[in-house]
Write an enzyme that holds these catalytic residues in place. Structure first.
Site, mmCIF file in Angstrom:
data_model
loop_
_atom_site.group_PDB
_atom_site.id
_atom_site.type_symbol
_atom_site.label_atom_id
_atom_site.label_comp_id
_atom_site.label_asym_id
_atom_site.label_seq_id
_atom_site.Cartn_x
_atom_site.Cartn_y
_atom_site.Cartn_z
ATOM 1 N N VAL A 22 0.858 -1.176 0.000
ATOM 2 C CA VAL A 22 0.000 0.000 0.000
ATOM 3 C C VAL A 22 0.893 1.225 0.000
ATOM 4 C CG1 VAL A 22 -1.856 1.241 1.170
ATOM 5 C CG2 VAL A 22 -1.736 -1.264 1.334
ATOM 6 N N CYS A 23 0.625 2.167 -0.899
ATOM 7 C CA CYS A 23 1.328 3.443 -0.924
ATOM 8 C C CYS A 23 2.844 3.219 -1.015
ATOM 9 C CB CYS A 23 0.934 4.259 0.300
ATOM 10 S SG CYS A 23 1.303 6.022 0.193
ATOM 11 N N THR A 24 3.614 3.829 -0.120
ATOM 12 C CA THR A 24 5.074 3.734 -0.192
ATOM 13 C C THR A 24 5.608 2.379 0.247
ATOM 14 O OG1 THR A 24 5.190 4.807 1.981
ATOM 15 C CG2 THR A 24 5.488 6.211 0.045
ATOM 16 N N THR A 40 2.671 3.528 -6.876
ATOM 17 C CA THR A 40 2.709 3.996 -5.495
ATOM 18 C C THR A 40 1.983 5.331 -5.466
ATOM 19 O OG1 THR A 40 4.151 4.424 -3.589
ATOM 20 C CG2 THR A 40 4.944 5.177 -5.729
ATOM 21 N N ALA A 44 -1.780 2.646 -4.893
ATOM 22 C CA ALA A 44 -1.433 4.059 -4.748
ATOM 23 C C ALA A 44 -1.601 4.496 -3.294
ATOM 24 C CB ALA A 44 -2.289 4.896 -5.688
#
Length: 362
Positions: free
Chosen positions: A139-141, A159, A192
């Protein structure tokens, strides 16, 4: 204000929690990995989706199962989010079973991991155990953690939009998809920013249990809609403006406001009072994309808005968005968002216009 300890709340939220020591017959173990500095919603959001799926999962059939949920970290015990939220009782990675179904790494302050003992332990564990899991996700970073573990080499990934350039720079062997909500490449899934982890978790539930269960989960959690991986996480116009200088920012706004005008390279270069060659070079340096790519994305943004808010036929939308023809419209949709205009409209058309006749929408 003292950090909040939510271990008890999370344990009760999981309908069939697994201590992380072993999988059980009829259980697919989902491990959500956090670390000091993680973003709380990256972990808690997907966990709630999998937990709620247990409520709606069919109990019959040839191979019924439930998700077993475990929160884990390199050393276990308590992990503290970047907002000060504490989760205690995390399972040490070394005590997790080998038969894991899904591994999901949260995002957050991945710089805090760096070359720390916690970071080294996490990467070593991922390199060893990712090959045995059915799916590995971030998830994300959290994508940076997967990249550092070598899991994104030769794959497509995404990301948070603000970190896509850095992800591409750090892992040149990865094809970074900057505008996707989530990306699936083989058994590796990346998503993202922040709430996109919820979208990814819903997609994984749909993959496992079908659309009916995923939609029931979405309704229960009061999610307005489920975004497919192909829906952009941001407007092409806003993304380009965020990188551009004042001089180019004004031109970008003008292009977005006039999608049906002549936006070919000669016309834009003339408007910017530059040679075509110099304009094309500076435009890409300022925005990260060619003028033709930006124009297509702006026109597609307009077309998507019209798909969501009107019942206009495709030919009219293609004309009003500047895409020109229906075949061009369809090709742009396939290339940029991976679905047809009709599929996009079916997913995202606002309820207020869903029952209106095509000619009634202004």
């Amino acid at each position: 204000m003292a950090p909040t300890d939510v271990a008890g709340a999370l344990s009760s939220a999981a309908a069939d929690p697994v201590p992380g020591l072993s999988g059980r017959v009829g259980t697919r173990t989902v491990v959500l990995i956090g670390f000091d500095g993680f973003q709380a919603l990256d972990l808690v959001g997907p966990m709630e989706v999998f937990s709620k799926a247990n409520t709606y999962a069919p109990t019959g059939g040839a191979t019924p199962f439930r998700y077993g949920l475990a929160i884990a970290s390199a050393s276990g015990d308590t992990i503290v989010s970047n907002s000060g939220l504490q989760i205690s009782g995390a399972v040490p990675l070394g005590k997790l079973a080998d038969d894991l179904d899904t591994i999901m790494v949260s995002g957050g302050s991945v710089e805090a991991l760096g070359d720390s003992p916690e970071g080294r332990s996490l990467l070593l564990w991922l390199k060893t155990h990712a090959r045995n899991a059915r799916r590995v996700a971030s998830v994300c970073t959290g994508a940076f953690v997967l990249g550092a573990a070598g899991l994104l080499e030769g794959r497509r990934a995404t990301t948070h939009w603000a970190n896509c350039g850095r992800l591409q720079e750090m892992f040149p062997g990865t094809q970074v998809v900057a505008d996707a909500i989530y990306v699936a490449d083989g058994k590796v899934y990346t998503s993202a920013g922040v709430t996109a982890g919820i979208d990814l978790a819903l997609a994984l539930v749909e993959q496992d249990l079908g659309a009916e269960v995923a939609l029931a989960v979405a309704r229960d959690l009061v999610l307005y809609l489920r975004r497919p991986g192909g829906q952009s996480q941001f407007s092409a116009n806003l993304a380009a403006q965020a990188q551009a200088s004042d001089r180019f920012r004004e031109l970008l706004r003008w292009i977005a406001e006039h999608p049906t005008d002549d936006l070919g390279l000669p016309a834009l270069a003339d408007r910017a009072a530059m040679s075509e060659r110099n304009f094309g070079r500076l435009f890409k340096a300022q925005t990260g994309m060619t003028p033709s790519t930006y124009v297509e994305l702006v026109r597609l943004d307009r077309a998507k808005m019209l798909l969501e808010t009107t019942n206009w036929p495709l030919a009219r939308i293609a004309e009003r968005s500047g895409l020109g023809s229906v075949p061009t419209f369809i090709r742009a949709c396939h290339r940029r968002i991976g679905v047809t205009p009709e599929q996009y409209r079916a997913r995202f058309r606002l309820p207020a216009v869903a029952g209106e006749a095509p000619g009634n929408t202004p």
